[in-house]
Design a protein around this motif. Structure first.
Motif, PDB file in Angstrom:
ATOM      1  N   VAL A 166       1.960  36.445  16.579  1.00  0.00           N
ATOM      2  CA  VAL A 166       0.693  36.606  17.297  1.00  0.00           C
ATOM      3  C   VAL A 166      -0.340  35.622  16.752  1.00  0.00           C
ATOM      4  O   VAL A 166      -0.470  35.426  15.544  1.00  0.00           O
ATOM      5  CB  VAL A 166       0.169  38.048  17.181  1.00  0.00           C
ATOM      6  CG1 VAL A 166      -1.214  38.164  17.794  1.00  0.00           C
ATOM      7  CG2 VAL A 166       1.132  38.999  17.887  1.00  0.00           C
ATOM      8  N   ILE A 226      -5.046  38.270   4.227  1.00  0.00           N
ATOM      9  CA  ILE A 226      -6.324  38.637   4.855  1.00  0.00           C
ATOM     10  C   ILE A 226      -6.752  37.525   5.802  1.00  0.00           C
ATOM     11  O   ILE A 226      -7.547  36.650   5.456  1.00  0.00           O
ATOM     12  CB  ILE A 226      -7.410  38.928   3.802  1.00  0.00           C
ATOM     13  CG1 ILE A 226      -6.912  40.013   2.853  1.00  0.00           C
ATOM     14  CG2 ILE A 226      -8.696  39.406   4.487  1.00  0.00           C
ATOM     15  CD1 ILE A 226      -7.871  40.374   1.764  1.00  0.00           C
ATOM     16  N   GLN A 260      -7.839  36.794  10.072  1.00  0.00           N
ATOM     17  CA  GLN A 260      -8.416  37.508  11.202  1.00  0.00           C
ATOM     18  C   GLN A 260      -7.334  38.126  12.076  1.00  0.00           C
ATOM     19  O   GLN A 260      -7.453  39.266  12.518  1.00  0.00           O
ATOM     20  CB  GLN A 260      -9.289  36.552  12.021  1.00  0.00           C
ATOM     21  CG  GLN A 260      -9.986  37.218  13.190  1.00  0.00           C
ATOM     22  CD  GLN A 260     -11.025  38.232  12.744  1.00  0.00           C
ATOM     23  OE1 GLN A 260     -11.548  38.135  11.640  1.00  0.00           O
ATOM     24  NE2 GLN A 260     -11.306  39.204  13.593  1.00  0.00           N
ATOM     25  N   THR A 286      -5.820  41.224  10.309  1.00  0.00           N
ATOM     26  CA  THR A 286      -6.776  42.326  10.305  1.00  0.00           C
ATOM     27  C   THR A 286      -6.918  42.921  11.704  1.00  0.00           C
ATOM     28  O   THR A 286      -6.943  44.138  11.877  1.00  0.00           O
ATOM     29  CB  THR A 286      -8.156  41.831   9.804  1.00  0.00           C
ATOM     30  OG1 THR A 286      -7.964  41.168   8.552  1.00  0.00           O
ATOM     31  CG2 THR A 286      -9.116  42.985   9.618  1.00  0.00           C
ATOM     32  N   MET A 287      -6.986  42.038  12.704  1.00  0.00           N
ATOM     33  CA  MET A 287      -7.114  42.524  14.080  1.00  0.00           C
ATOM     34  C   MET A 287      -5.878  43.299  14.508  1.00  0.00           C
ATOM     35  O   MET A 287      -5.977  44.380  15.073  1.00  0.00           O
ATOM     36  CB  MET A 287      -7.296  41.336  15.044  1.00  0.00           C
ATOM     37  CG  MET A 287      -8.724  41.047  15.363  1.00  0.00           C
ATOM     38  SD  MET A 287      -9.009  39.969  16.774  1.00  0.00           S
ATOM     39  CE  MET A 287      -7.654  38.915  16.931  1.00  0.00           C
ATOM     40  N   LEU A 288      -4.705  42.716  14.231  1.00  0.00           N
ATOM     41  CA  LEU A 288      -3.465  43.364  14.678  1.00  0.00           C
ATOM     42  C   LEU A 288      -3.272  44.718  14.015  1.00  0.00           C
ATOM     43  O   LEU A 288      -2.910  45.696  14.681  1.00  0.00           O
ATOM     44  CB  LEU A 288      -2.261  42.467  14.369  1.00  0.00           C
ATOM     45  CG  LEU A 288      -1.661  41.678  15.526  1.00  0.00           C
ATOM     46  CD1 LEU A 288      -0.910  42.569  16.479  1.00  0.00           C
ATOM     47  CD2 LEU A 288      -2.724  40.919  16.285  1.00  0.00           C
ATOM     48  N   ILE A 293      -5.549  47.083  15.668  1.00  0.00           N
ATOM     49  CA  ILE A 293      -5.074  47.478  17.005  1.00  0.00           C
ATOM     50  C   ILE A 293      -3.957  48.517  16.867  1.00  0.00           C
ATOM     51  O   ILE A 293      -3.941  49.533  17.566  1.00  0.00           O
ATOM     52  CB  ILE A 293      -4.571  46.230  17.775  1.00  0.00           C
ATOM     53  CG1 ILE A 293      -5.754  45.314  18.121  1.00  0.00           C
ATOM     54  CG2 ILE A 293      -3.823  46.636  19.035  1.00  0.00           C
ATOM     55  CD1 ILE A 293      -5.353  43.908  18.554  1.00  0.00           C
ATOM     56  N   GLU A 309      -3.415  50.544  14.345  1.00  0.00           N
ATOM     57  CA  GLU A 309      -3.995  51.805  13.864  1.00  0.00           C
ATOM     58  C   GLU A 309      -4.719  52.537  14.990  1.00  0.00           C
ATOM     59  O   GLU A 309      -4.635  53.763  15.094  1.00  0.00           O
ATOM     60  CB  GLU A 309      -4.975  51.525  12.717  1.00  0.00           C
ATOM     61  CG  GLU A 309      -4.288  51.116  11.432  1.00  0.00           C
ATOM     62  CD  GLU A 309      -5.281  50.682  10.362  1.00  0.00           C
ATOM     63  OE1 GLU A 309      -6.471  50.514  10.674  1.00  0.00           O
ATOM     64  OE2 GLU A 309      -4.845  50.515   9.202  1.00  0.00           O
ATOM     65  N   ALA A 319      -4.459  44.358   0.216  1.00  0.00           N
ATOM     66  CA  ALA A 319      -5.126  44.099   1.492  1.00  0.00           C
ATOM     67  C   ALA A 319      -5.010  45.282   2.450  1.00  0.00           C
ATOM     68  O   ALA A 319      -5.945  45.574   3.192  1.00  0.00           O
ATOM     69  CB  ALA A 319      -4.525  42.852   2.146  1.00  0.00           C
TER      70      ALA A 319
END
Lengths: 132, 212
Positions: B91, B145, B147, B150-152, B155, B157, B183
């Motif tokens: 991704v 860490i 973006q 963190t975003m995935l 999403i 969660e 992290a």
């Protein structure tokens, strides 16, 4: 008109930054938000969202971005968001508190070929923006 | 509530939900490009079915479309689970065909980038609609860490999907599993080398226990 020409020149020479308030986004459907962001990015603008996107909207933003990538024209976005405060346990606490979809986080989005993140931590996003 | 109590409850909720279903669980293998997702998917598929899923490569976006291996039955320590493994493209939020022109002709690079974008879009769509659980693969030699990570993870969660984080490439000298654990401490992290087959027993134990 001379004024219009000068404004056009300024736009060509500069980088436009759209700072979108949470209030402006509040009344929009998810796809309207995504359209507003991507329309701005396609125009070469840097879009800054006061209150960010929900995870579901982030997922759709990636999906729509992928559909619009085109060779030699648009190669995607850079997106940076402050980590949610307490990112390390936000999912558990968020679920307990029922607020894990809180979009309260500033988000910077720009064309991938124009924006480069230089530094990011919990309180600062430092980005270099170049003209295309 | 302490972190470990929360983690236990989170696992319990996830497994309770999965136990209620009789169909094979669709476990998506997600992560950034070049984390070793296809290498892991192939190792799991070969170990339990004898067949591989797809081609492994150092070139980003070798996996342009999601690929599935159905009915992979994994047994460990008296626990078993039947899963459909869905190996997804890495991704990302950008794909530039010029990244591939060192390796191939321009037309092929453009075709590859188009397929990659379609694959990522599909993978994101499936994450919202069709996946029962997630194996999130990270390169333990890289900073986790980012973006996209963190975003995935956010999403995943938000969809309340059970997720195991696999810290791959522990055979590399610069690998740091602790960096990944630090992290994302809210999720179980399992170290492994999919390439070398290192620590695969623990991988299967965790898959059988967590998704079974």
């Amino acid at each position: 008109m001379p004024e219009a020409t000068k404004a056009d020149d300024d736009r060509r020479n500069g980088v436009q930054i759209d700072l979108i308030s949470g209030e402006r986004m509040e009344g929009l459907a998810s796809m309207e938000k995504i359209r507003m962001i991507l329309d701005g990015v396609h125009d070469g603008n840097i879009v800054i969202l006061e209150e960010g996107l929900t995870p579901d909207e982030e997922s759709r933003l990636i999906e729509v971005t992928m559909a619009e990538i085109s060779p030699d024209e648009f190669n995607g976005i850079e997106i940076e968001t402050y980590p949610k405060s307490g990112t390390r346990d936000s999912s558990l606490l968020g679920r307990i508190m029922g607020n894990d979809e809180s979009p309260k986080k500033l988000t910077v989005i720009g064309p991938a070929n124009q924006i480069e993140t230089l530094h990011k931590d919990e309180t600062l996003i430092s980005a270099l923006v170049s003209r295309s | 509530m302490g972190l470990f109590t929360g983690l236990k409850d989170s696992i319990s909720r996830a497994t309770d939900r999965l136990f209620s279903e009789q169909e094979p669980k669709r476990i998506g293998i997600y992560g950034p490009p070049n984390a070793g997702k296809t290498t892991l998917a192939n190792r799991i598929a070969r170990d339990w079915t004898g067949d591989a899923i797809g081609t492994e490569s150092h070139i980003p976006h070798e996996t342009r479309r999601a690929r599935r291996k159905e009915d992979v039955e994994i047994e460990r320590n008296g626990k078993s689970v039947t899963i459909d493994i869905v190996d997804t493209p890495g991704v990302t939020t950008k794909v530039d065909y010029e990244e591939f022109t060192d390796e191939m002709e321009k037309d092929d690079a453009i075709r590859r980038s188009r397929e990659a974008t379609e694959g990522v879009a599909e993978a994101m769509h499936w994450l919202r609609e069709d996946v029962d659980g997630v194996i999130y693969v990270l390169d333990s030699a890289e900073d986790p860490i980012t973006q996209v990570n963190t975003m995935l993870i956010g999403i995943i969660e938000s969809r309340d999907l059970p997720v195991l984080i696999f810290a791959n490439k522990i055979d590399l000298p610069e690998s740091s599993v602790k960096r990944i654990e630090d992290a994302f401490p809210q999720h179980k992290t399992v170290p492994l080398s999919a390439k070398e087959g290192e620590n695969m027993d623990e991988v299967y134990e965790n898959i059988a226990e967590y998704f079974g």
